[in-house]
Design an enzyme around this catalytic site. Sequence first.
Site, PDB file in Angstrom:
ATOM      1  N   GLU A  58       0.846  -1.194   0.000  1.00  0.00           N
ATOM      2  CA  GLU A  58       0.000   0.000   0.000  1.00  0.00           C
ATOM      3  C   GLU A  58       0.877   1.238   0.000  1.00  0.00           C
ATOM      4  O   GLU A  58       1.978   1.207   0.549  1.00  0.00           O
ATOM      5  CB  GLU A  58      -0.867   0.038   1.273  1.00  0.00           C
TER       6      GLU A  58
ATOM      7  N   LYS B 274       2.458   4.362   1.392  1.00  0.00           N
ATOM      8  CA  LYS B 274       2.649   4.870   2.760  1.00  0.00           C
ATOM      9  C   LYS B 274       2.509   6.380   2.685  1.00  0.00           C
ATOM     10  O   LYS B 274       3.351   7.080   2.120  1.00  0.00           O
ATOM     11  CB  LYS B 274       4.020   4.483   3.301  1.00  0.00           C
TER      12      LYS B 274
END
Length: 561
Positions: free
Chosen positions: A252, A254
């Site tokens: 994902e 950050k």
Amino acid sequence: MTEFIALAELCEKLETTKKRLAMIEYASDFLQKLNPDEVEPAVSMLLGRAFPKWDQRVLEVSWATLSGILGRLTDADWSVFREAFNKTGDVGAAAKALFESSRIKKQATLFGEKPLTVLKVRKTFEAIAETSGHGSRERKERLLETLLGAAKPLEAKYIVKILIGEMRTGFHEGLMEVTVSKTFNLPLRLVQHATMLTGDIGEVAAIAKTRGEEGIKRLGFRLFKPVKPMLAQTAKDAKEALEELGGEAAFEYKLDGARIQVHKSGSVVKVFSRRLTDVTDSLPEIVEQVQNEVRAKDAILEGEVIAVGEDGNPMLFQHLMRRFRRVHEIEEMTKEVPVRLYLFDVLYVDGENLVSLPYTERRKKLAEIAPCIPLTKQIVTKDVEVAARFLETAMSEGHEGLVAKKLDSPYTPGVRGKRWFKIKPVLEPLDLVIVAAEYGYGRRHGWLSDYYLAAKDEETGKFLVVGKTFKGLTDEEIATMTRRLKGLTLKDERRRVIVAPKIVVEVAYNEIQKSPKYECGMALRFARITRIRDDKTPEEADTIKKVREIYQKQFEKKANY
Ligand code: AMP
């Protein structure tokens, strides 16, 4: 009613005992004897807290206020205080010495000669925390003065320690969990799980005392009581993360923002920061978004809030912090620093605890209940190249890096395990010169452990401070550094020494911020020393020009402000 002196005596025993098992035994004996309503306050205080962990109340007593009270209550000879402090590095112990040396100790009138009890101390803390509005400072002072006036020297030591939040007995939360498990005959895992759910071991102990194992087993998440966030370890790159996570993982973006935990029940929404403080009032637009767009009656969600510029790119972190600090004129601020929420996890929905579900299921659930709120951008892959490219894209869009997550992993509150890995390429380190240093506190008192880091301004030849840090050196290195700096001292200002600019250190940091604090107008965020560069002379260290270049470079990918 348990007297407060019993708690103080226990703390003394804990402080001098090095053996874990003995500590647990002493604490367990003490817990056993408490009345049910004393358990949570006593457990909190033993851990150095005035209130349970999730409780938002704070005492907010400054050192100026506290020292004023200590002075008034004793015929203070501050040299006694200073001597005790220099010896122990402990404000509580120094306060005790002051009380002991005092010829006249003014007795409090309110409590008379009655001994202090655990509950009396808690009630006074509550009264102090709840005092607000006009004249509150004086009222707080009076309450505290009455409390300390009724305290014996040993009690004063621990009241002061709780006030400043530094217990230092070595008896930490983990040991308290073991103690609670032993005292009330419960499996340790159950106690740990309950602490995670309620966010506070004191409360778990109180439930164990009154309702036993059955009561503990029935505990669930409670809305508006935040739980500790799950944490990430660091991976060097996508390859390392994939290896650690079993060959396939979710990656994902950050986002460089602030983590929030959102609790919703009907139309009531509260937002908590990573440190579990209530920040609802600072983020009205997030509250509204959750009220309108989360399709569940009750929910606990997690995400990252970032500040965005007009171009939609993330702004530097410092602007977001202005939002969190602001208490007044929030509306104006919502225009000045717009924020955006990206969700990345869900812990609880409509009576259902989701933490043991695998990550992939939770993420699916999140998309279902919040279809109109963006989730952090994500891919699932086995391919290192794909992950590395995703990292590059995240960076080129001005984000901090990636978080890699294990696909079948549960949500483990408060744990920094091997299930989440952050991948965060760092800014190039700077070689800076130490120009001043301050003495540390506590364990580090007597050591110059806090360093002012400077870069040379080539135009004027002056070394300008760009940051300060006490991080990165081992105790041994600090001791050596202290000796070296003392030899370079140009001016001794008691707590601080100004030294000749001779020692070069390599410094890592997360960001360079604009800052009025230093003459050069910039400051390193989260500076930490990574190496002592005795191979470099101060002339070879990095210059202000270089610092400015890196500062500017940050904006190429971030919204300028
Ligand atoms: P660090 O603060 O460097 O330990 O990194 C962990 C933090 O990254 C978390 O506490 C979050 O605030 C933040 N973060 C940003 N994006 C994500 C994400 N997609 N998943 C989890 N944490 C994230």
